[in-house]
Write an enzyme that holds these catalytic residues in place. Structure first.
Site, PDB file in Angstrom:
ATOM      1  N   SER A 204      32.652  51.002  36.320  1.00 52.20           N
ATOM      2  CA  SER A 204      32.600  49.738  35.591  1.00 52.20           C
ATOM      3  C   SER A 204      31.511  49.687  34.535  1.00 52.20           C
ATOM      4  O   SER A 204      31.657  49.000  33.530  1.00 52.20           O
ATOM      5  CB  SER A 204      32.434  48.577  36.570  1.00 52.20           C
ATOM      6  OG  SER A 204      31.334  48.794  37.426  1.00 52.20           O
ATOM      7  N   HIS A 232      39.185  48.712  36.558  1.00 42.82           N
ATOM      8  CA  HIS A 232      39.134  48.852  35.092  1.00 42.82           C
ATOM      9  C   HIS A 232      40.151  49.849  34.552  1.00 42.82           C
ATOM     10  O   HIS A 232      40.183  50.093  33.349  1.00 42.82           O
ATOM     11  CB  HIS A 232      37.726  49.272  34.658  1.00 42.82           C
ATOM     12  CG  HIS A 232      36.695  48.249  34.977  1.00 42.82           C
ATOM     13  ND1 HIS A 232      36.438  47.164  34.179  1.00 42.82           N
ATOM     14  CD2 HIS A 232      35.877  48.124  36.048  1.00 42.82           C
ATOM     15  CE1 HIS A 232      35.493  46.424  34.727  1.00 42.82           C
ATOM     16  NE2 HIS A 232      35.135  46.988  35.869  1.00 42.82           N
ATOM     17  N   LYS A 265      40.919  41.297  35.101  1.00 41.88           N
ATOM     18  CA  LYS A 265      40.487  42.134  33.980  1.00 41.88           C
ATOM     19  C   LYS A 265      41.678  42.374  33.059  1.00 41.88           C
ATOM     20  O   LYS A 265      42.053  41.482  32.317  1.00 41.88           O
ATOM     21  CB  LYS A 265      39.819  43.385  34.525  1.00 41.88           C
ATOM     22  CG  LYS A 265      38.465  42.968  35.132  1.00 41.88           C
ATOM     23  CD  LYS A 265      37.805  43.946  36.039  1.00 41.88           C
ATOM     24  CE  LYS A 265      36.507  43.319  36.570  1.00 41.88           C
ATOM     25  NZ  LYS A 265      35.995  43.967  37.746  1.00 41.88           N
TER      26      LYS A 265
HETATM   27  C1  LIG Z   1      35.103  43.559  38.768  1.00 39.49           C
HETATM   28  C2  LIG Z   1      35.153  44.567  39.846  1.00 39.49           C
HETATM   29  C3  LIG Z   1      35.399  44.184  41.157  1.00 39.49           C
HETATM   30  C4  LIG Z   1      35.431  42.757  41.579  1.00 39.49           C
HETATM   31  O1  LIG Z   1      36.631  42.151  41.217  1.00 39.49           O
HETATM   32  P1  LIG Z   1      36.658  40.563  41.169  1.00 39.49           P
HETATM   33  O2  LIG Z   1      38.107  40.240  41.215  1.00 39.49           O
HETATM   34  O3  LIG Z   1      36.012  40.182  39.903  1.00 39.49           O
HETATM   35  O4  LIG Z   1      35.918  40.092  42.383  1.00 39.49           O
HETATM   36  C5  LIG Z   1      35.548  45.163  42.103  1.00 39.49           C
HETATM   37  N1  LIG Z   1      35.438  46.463  41.782  1.00 39.49           N
HETATM   38  C6  LIG Z   1      35.176  46.866  40.523  1.00 39.49           C
HETATM   39  C7  LIG Z   1      35.066  48.317  40.235  1.00 39.49           C
HETATM   40  C8  LIG Z   1      35.008  45.927  39.519  1.00 39.49           C
HETATM   41  O5  LIG Z   1      34.720  46.304  38.291  1.00 39.49           O
END
Ligand SMILES: *Cc1c(COP(=O)(O)O)cnc(C)c1O
Length: 415
Positions: A204, A232, A265
């Site tokens: 991330s 991502h 995302k």
């Molecule tokens: C953003 C993210 C999460 C968390 O997801 P949310 O739905 O925002 O709680 C988990 N793992 C990774 C790698 C992330 O980038």
């Protein structure tokens, strides 16, 4: 460090202690600020021209640090689906999935997500954070072993800690080291603990991709679980947007038995899912506390996500566009000598070093009209504070070019 707060203070219930903790965070340039988005950018010449613009403190900024990679968060079909479903189902789901909160929109979305990632079943959870808690605490417990990449997302670390399993971390993207730790554990114990390796698909804060094929081989050799959190990658990379697994070569359910995806995302909505075998998903339904003891995601959000999933597939130009903009950004930045990492995904970190310098660069960019967050410890390791730039299909070419010019002025002299 039980009982120690964020700055290493013991948080006894005295107001002075909290004040001192906050002052210490400030002294280290680690204070986080929330900026309030007052409005989304609108344009007279059509919404598309301002799709990544926001208004903050009365000023219009181009958002270069969100995760709306495909520009779906404001897509008219997605917002219409949300409105329509809210009119039919109301807003709140009213209960957990196992009581009365599970609806037809959830059920259909789960089927569509499972089909999208080629797994038998998928389970919808409220957030990616909770999805990772669900997976790790269900599969591993006291006496078991959880192996994580050094740079794995905080939610994987928290999940491992909550599980009570032994947590070991291997050097970033080093599948050989992971294999070594698995073999060492197998050789040392008389009992046969569960072993679970979990990794981000796309990291991330760095944007690079985990060595999934090698990790899968290591896990298989030691009869360990492998869980990939592709928050991502899904929707963005891979020939058809199926994420890191597709990118590295179509790893199937045998190689990657547990796949976690998030919906906030690339899909532009909210929520997350776990995909895997029928039995894996059924066990999560029966056991995962972060699934069971929480209110179900609103059905309207599930409906919006169904629309987003359909748009992501039918409008494949969005994926091509964000990757083309990423290449455009990299070419322009390297032509100006701006230090880039190896990432070819829309996450483009620019390492600065100190938290203070990263903040300074971020502030200068803000003054130039670009919102680029300074990512500091503990989100990233010490001395690796960075600007984390993210590209979106909602950006225009000229916005990307202008960002690079502003970076050239903002980053130089901050290292
Ligand atoms: C953003 C993210 C999460 C968390 O997801 P949310 O739905 O925002 O709680 C988990 N793992 C990774 C790698 C992330 O980038």
């Amino acid at each position: 460090m039980p009982g120690l707060g964020p700055a290493g203070f013991r948080m006894r219930p005295h107001p002075r202690v909290l004040e001192a903790a906050l002052a210490e965070i400030e002294r280290q340039h680690l204070t986080r600020e929330r900026r309030t988005v007052e409005a989304l950018g609108r344009s007279d010449s059509g919404a598309a021209a301002a799709a990544a613009d926001v208004v903050v403190d009365g000023r219009r900024l181009v958002n270069f640090c969100g995760n709306d990679y495909l520009g779906l968060a404001r897509h008219p079909r997605v917002t219409a689906a949300l409105r329509r479903a809210a009119a039919g189902w109301g807003v709140g789901s009213g209960a957990s999935h196992l009581v009365t909160g599970h609806g037809v929109e959830h059920a259909r979305l789960e089927e569509e997500l499972a089909a999208f990632v080629h797994r038998e079943r998928a389970l919808l959870l409220s957030t990616g954070y909770m999805a990772n808690l669900a997976v790790i605490t269900t599969l591993a417990g006291r006496g078991d072993l959880v192996l994580l990449d050094r740079l794995s997302h905080a939610s994987l670390i928290d999940a491992a800690l909550l599980s009570g399993a032994r947590l070991r971390r291997y050097p970033h993207a080093d599948a050989g080291a992971a294999a070594g730790l698995l073999a060492e554990d197998a050789a040392s114990g008389s009992s046969e603990p569960v072993r679970l390796v979990a990794t981000d698909g796309v990291f991330s804060m760095d944007g690079d991709i985990a060595p999934l094929g090698e990790l899968a081989a290591a896990a298989t050799a030691c009869n360990a679980w492998l869980a990939v959190d592709d928050a991502h990658g899904l929707g963005v990379i891979g020939a058809t947007g199926r994420g890191s697994l597709e990118h590295v070569g179509g790893l199937g359910a045998d190689a990657i038995p547990v796949l976690i995806g998030t919906l906030g995302k690339a899909f532009g909505t909210f929520g997350a899912f776990v995909a895997g075998s029928r039995d894996l998903i059924e066990l999560l339904v029966q056991r995962a506390r972060s699934y069971i003891y929480t209110t179900a995601l609103p059905q309207a959000l599930a409906a919006a996500t169904r629309a987003a999933l359909a748009v992501a597939q039918s409008e494949s130009w969005r994926r091509e566009r964000v990757l083309a903009l990423t290449e455009r950004f990299r070419a322009a930045a390297s032509a100006r000598g701006i230090p880039l990492g190896a990432s070819r995904t829309p996450i483009q970190p620019i390492r600065i070093g100190s938290a203070e310098a990263a903040l300074g660069a971020s502030r200068r960019l803000l003054e130039a009209g670009f919102w680029v967050a300074a990512i500091r410890p503990p989100t990233v390791p010490r001395h690796t504070a960075r600007l984390r730039i993210t590209l979106s299909a909602a950006h225009t070419e000229s916005q990307v070019d202008a960002l690079v010019e502003a970076l050239d002025r903002s980053v130089s002299g901050s290292g």
